[in-house]
Write a protein that holds these residues in place. Structure first.
Motif, short mmCIF file in Angstrom:
data_model
loop_
_atom_site.label_atom_id
_atom_site.label_comp_id
_atom_site.label_asym_id
_atom_site.label_seq_id
_atom_site.Cartn_x
_atom_site.Cartn_y
_atom_site.Cartn_z
N PRO A 103 0.83 -1.21 0.00
CA PRO A 103 0.00 0.00 0.00
C PRO A 103 0.86 1.26 0.00
N GLY A 104 0.36 2.28 -0.65
CA GLY A 104 1.06 3.55 -0.68
C GLY A 104 0.91 4.30 0.64
N ASP A 105 1.63 5.38 0.75
CA ASP A 105 1.58 6.22 1.93
C ASP A 105 0.71 7.44 1.62
N PRO A 106 -0.49 7.50 2.20
CA PRO A 106 -1.40 8.61 1.88
C PRO A 106 -1.06 9.91 2.60
N SER A 107 -0.01 9.94 3.40
CA SER A 107 0.27 11.14 4.20
C SER A 107 0.56 12.36 3.32
N ALA A 110 -2.74 13.76 2.31
CA ALA A 110 -3.37 14.39 3.47
C ALA A 110 -2.74 15.75 3.76
N ARG A 111 -1.42 15.84 3.66
CA ARG A 111 -0.73 17.13 3.89
C ARG A 111 -1.14 18.16 2.84
N ALA A 112 -1.22 17.72 1.60
CA ALA A 112 -1.60 18.64 0.51
C ALA A 112 -3.03 19.15 0.72
N LEU A 113 -3.93 18.28 1.15
CA LEU A 113 -5.30 18.70 1.44
C LEU A 113 -5.33 19.66 2.62
N ASP A 114 -4.58 19.34 3.66
CA ASP A 114 -4.52 20.24 4.82
C ASP A 114 -4.02 21.61 4.41
N ASP A 115 -2.96 21.66 3.59
CA ASP A 115 -2.39 22.92 3.15
C ASP A 115 -3.39 23.71 2.30
N ALA A 116 -4.10 22.98 1.42
CA ALA A 116 -5.06 23.63 0.53
C ALA A 116 -6.25 24.20 1.30
N LEU A 117 -6.62 23.53 2.36
CA LEU A 117 -7.79 23.96 3.14
C LEU A 117 -7.44 24.94 4.27
N ALA A 118 -6.17 25.15 4.51
CA ALA A 118 -5.75 26.03 5.61
C ALA A 118 -5.88 27.49 5.26
#
Length: 118
Positions: A103-107, A110-118
């Motif tokens: 499995p890949g690492d989704p982190s 998740a970081r890109a989404l957090d940055d985009a929504l911040a």
């Protein structure tokens, strides 16, 4: 499989379900998992490192299940067939050469989404 004599096929034990809340115990006990091409079932079996034969429902429109099966098949993680070819696919299934799924690492996502929504 083959018997000790190498001439006769061993009996095939098949378990079929319309619905079960979890198939984890069945998958863990299986030598081969035969499943529909739903992503949950596919990734559960691959996560258990079970040889997997996926049966694609070719009647679906916009068939993302077929796309998933084809891509994971190309990568060597599973074998797949359409329902009309199931008996032959089981008879010729050879788990040698399958590549374990990592499995890949989704982190990063998740970081890109957090940055985009911040």
């Amino acid at each position: 499989g083959r018997s000790d004599r190498g001439l006769e096929p061993e009996p095939l034990e098949v378990r079929v379900f319309d619905f079960a809340p979890s198939l984890a115990d069945e998958m863990l006990a299986a030598d081969l998992v035969v499943s529909h091409a739903g992503s949950g079932s596919v990734f559960e079996a691959l996560g258990m490192r079970k040889p997997l034969l996926v049966v694609v429902n070719d009647a679906l429109m916009d068939n993302h299940q077929a796309e998933l099966a084809e891509e994971l098949g190309k990568r060597g993680h599973l074998r797949w067939c359409e329902s009309g070819g199931l008996a032959d696919a089981i008879a010729t299934f050879d788990p040698r050469g399958l590549t374990p799924y990592e499995p890949g690492d989704p982190s990063g996502i998740a970081r890109a989404l957090d940055d985009a929504l911040a």
